[in-house]
Enzyme design. Sequence first.
Site, PDB file in Angstrom:
ATOM      1  N   TYR A  12       0.839  -1.204   0.000  1.00 13.88           N
ATOM      2  CA  TYR A  12       0.000   0.000   0.000  1.00 13.88           C
ATOM      3  C   TYR A  12       0.872   1.251   0.000  1.00 13.88           C
ATOM      4  CZ  TYR A  12      -3.681   3.303   1.031  1.00 13.88           C
ATOM      5  OH  TYR A  12      -4.540   4.365   0.960  1.00 13.88           O
TER       6      TYR A  12
ATOM      7  N   ARG B 114     -13.885  15.387 -33.432  1.00 12.62           N
ATOM      8  CA  ARG B 114     -13.225  16.476 -32.713  1.00 12.62           C
ATOM      9  C   ARG B 114     -13.710  17.770 -33.367  1.00 12.62           C
ATOM     10  NH1 ARG B 114     -10.611  14.522 -27.867  1.00 12.62           N
ATOM     11  NH2 ARG B 114     -12.824  14.537 -27.587  1.00 12.62           N
TER      12      ARG B 114
ATOM     13  N   LYS C   8      -0.476   7.604 -23.356  1.00 13.84           N
ATOM     14  CA  LYS C   8      -0.078   7.930 -24.730  1.00 13.84           C
ATOM     15  C   LYS C   8       1.413   7.623 -24.917  1.00 13.84           C
ATOM     16  CE  LYS C   8      -4.053  10.370 -24.380  1.00 13.84           C
ATOM     17  NZ  LYS C   8      -4.862  10.405 -23.145  1.00 13.84           N
TER      18      LYS C   8
ATOM     19  N   PHE D  49      -7.850  21.605 -24.446  1.00 11.69           N
ATOM     20  CA  PHE D  49      -8.146  20.176 -24.522  1.00 11.69           C
ATOM     21  C   PHE D  49      -9.337  19.922 -23.597  1.00 11.69           C
ATOM     22  CE2 PHE D  49      -8.008  15.720 -23.384  1.00 11.69           C
ATOM     23  CZ  PHE D  49      -8.151  15.197 -24.649  1.00 11.69           C
ATOM     24  N   THR D  50     -10.187  18.972 -23.977  1.00 14.99           N
ATOM     25  CA  THR D  50     -11.485  18.786 -23.309  1.00 14.99           C
ATOM     26  C   THR D  50     -11.369  18.678 -21.779  1.00 14.99           C
ATOM     27  OG1 THR D  50     -11.262  16.431 -23.759  1.00 14.99           O
ATOM     28  CG2 THR D  50     -12.572  17.720 -25.329  1.00 14.99           C
TER      29      THR D  50
ATOM     30  N   PHE E  94     -19.393  14.669 -25.639  1.00 12.53           N
ATOM     31  CA  PHE E  94     -19.008  13.824 -26.775  1.00 12.53           C
ATOM     32  C   PHE E  94     -18.898  12.357 -26.399  1.00 12.53           C
ATOM     33  CE2 PHE E  94     -14.613  13.355 -25.387  1.00 12.53           C
ATOM     34  CZ  PHE E  94     -14.457  14.463 -24.571  1.00 12.53           C
TER      35      PHE E  94
ATOM     36  N   ASP F 248       1.465  20.238 -20.481  1.00 12.50           N
ATOM     37  CA  ASP F 248       0.773  18.972 -20.716  1.00 12.50           C
ATOM     38  C   ASP F 248       1.735  18.129 -21.560  1.00 12.50           C
ATOM     39  OD1 ASP F 248      -0.697  16.843 -21.640  1.00 12.50           O
ATOM     40  OD2 ASP F 248      -2.547  17.986 -21.910  1.00 12.50           O
TER      41      ASP F 248
HETATM   42  C1  LIG Z   1      -3.422  16.324 -24.608  1.00 12.09           C
HETATM   43  C2  LIG Z   1      -4.146  15.534 -23.572  1.00 12.09           C
HETATM   44  N1  LIG Z   1      -4.145  15.970 -22.308  1.00 12.09           N
HETATM   45  C3  LIG Z   1      -4.779  15.302 -21.335  1.00 12.09           C
HETATM   46  C4  LIG Z   1      -5.481  14.136 -21.594  1.00 12.09           C
HETATM   47  C5  LIG Z   1      -6.237  13.449 -20.480  1.00 12.09           C
HETATM   48  O1  LIG Z   1      -5.644  12.268 -20.128  1.00 12.09           O
HETATM   49  P1  LIG Z   1      -6.443  10.959 -19.633  1.00 12.09           P
HETATM   50  O2  LIG Z   1      -7.308  10.498 -20.757  1.00 12.09           O
HETATM   51  O3  LIG Z   1      -5.353   9.994 -19.300  1.00 12.09           O
HETATM   52  O4  LIG Z   1      -7.240  11.340 -18.444  1.00 12.09           O
HETATM   53  C6  LIG Z   1      -5.499  13.644 -22.889  1.00 12.09           C
HETATM   54  C7  LIG Z   1      -6.247  12.401 -23.184  1.00 12.09           C
HETATM   55  O5  LIG Z   1      -6.818  12.167 -24.187  1.00 12.09           O
HETATM   56  C8  LIG Z   1      -4.825  14.363 -23.918  1.00 12.09           C
HETATM   57  O6  LIG Z   1      -4.822  13.944 -25.191  1.00 12.09           O
END
Ligand SMILES: Cc1ncc(COP(=O)(O)O)c(C=O)c1O
Length: 470
Positions: free
Chosen positions: A85, A395, A271, A137-138, A462, A228
């Site tokens: 843990y 997108r 990624k 980014f979303t 989405f 990021d």
């Molecule tokens: C550029 C970018 N930032 C952040 C994220 C968020 O990461 P996660 O899907 O691991 O939560 C993503 C995921 O698609 C991304 O492409």
Amino acid sequence: MTNTFPQTMGQQFGRRSWAEPWKIKMVEPIRLINAEARQKAAAEAGYNTFLLRSEDVYIDLLTDSGTSAMSDRQWAGMMLGDEAYAGSRNFYNLEAAVQTYYGYKYLVPTHQGRGAEHLISQALIQPGDFIPGNMYFTTTRLHQELAGGTFVDVIIDQAHDPTSQHPFKGNIDLGKLEDLIKRVGADKIPYVSLAGTVNMAGGQPVSMANVKELRALCNRYGIKIYLDATRMAENAYFIQEREDAYAHQPIAAILKEFCSYTDGAWMSAKKDHLVNIGGWLAVNDEEVFDQARNMVVVYEGLHTYGGMSGRDMEALAIGIAEAVQDDHIHSRVGQVRYLGELLTDWNIPIVQPVGGHAIFLDAKRIYSHIPQDRFPAQTLAAELYLDSGIRAMERGVVSAGRDPETGDHRYPALELVRLTIPRRVYTQAHMDVTAEAVKAVYDNRENTRGLKMVYEPKYLRFFQARFERL
Ligand SMILES: Cc1ncc(COP(=O)(O)O)c(C=O)c1O
């Protein structure tokens, strides 16, 4: 009659072919279900590719997130999981890998990228703050908004033009950033949110020159830069390819130098890092670290696992080292580029130049007769699945969501479908099949009419929205 010899990949485009720096040791069978079954599956999924069952998909290009193939060394690492843990040895391996390759001092593990976005947003943003960044980014923007901030796009204008050939379309427009600083005051800007590469712009890179200038500007105003780093290894490849001073530097060195101009980073390890789950936040500031490390135990798990198992952390630590190998990145970006070259040769509109992780089909130009409130990109993704069982992602206006102030759709300049290539998963033949499928859908464009949204969830619509065909 002219003699037409079959040509290799390289010959088709006037260069030498490359090959993947791995061989296949285990396979997962996939199958193409028939047209009637695809019709039924698409209707049941409300024409939203996120709602399809994966077993109904033939070639899955929904995302490159968590879909990579791990190496034999990573799988071996999975057997070395220390599932304590607290204080798992795998955490310390992960911490050392991030320090070695990214250069940041302190590490907070998280279950995936959005966990880290949550922590950094809550730690740094006060209600009423502004967070400038190179395109939204979303999940990143949502966490910034949930913390009371307002995201402001300060990317260069070329990023919004899918035909612009600018080599670094992810760059920050320093003029736009300085205007914002003068308008709202530096004390209202906790940090610049810099992404490399920029997913929503088409996987476009940021140059080393740009991040250096950004650092200088931010130093003048006392503003931090958080990165990021989700696809930063791929970004480093473009720097090596396109900035003369870096042509002979290894990817690993370029990555580390880039990070040195920033104050910290969050990472979706799903990624670049070639794992199926994982993420982290890394910072240089001890106070920010203390805050994030305290918060992680509330939302993710103890600060030495943050939602990952020990074996996940070990595979991740190994994946970090694999991700920065020059031959790996070359073939990874090369495969994406190959698909892009085929589509470009056939005059199918895609975002140019081709970015690091995906081909972005320009649905606005492909379906120029479908208005944006009939969701051209969502339609194109659905049509591609119906034609050939290939799954892609919208997108465009659906991903952009609604403006929290007005409640209207946000209408982004880019209305795209992303064909995202998982790392080390598909072969050149899969790319050929994909290119032919896109061409078939493109050739049938006049007969396509768009979609109507019939269900819309409140957050990140989405993922779960449903549609009907018009
Ligand atoms: C550029 C970018 N930032 C952040 C994220 C968020 O990461 P996660 O899907 O691991 O939560 C993503 C995921 O698609 C991304 O492409």
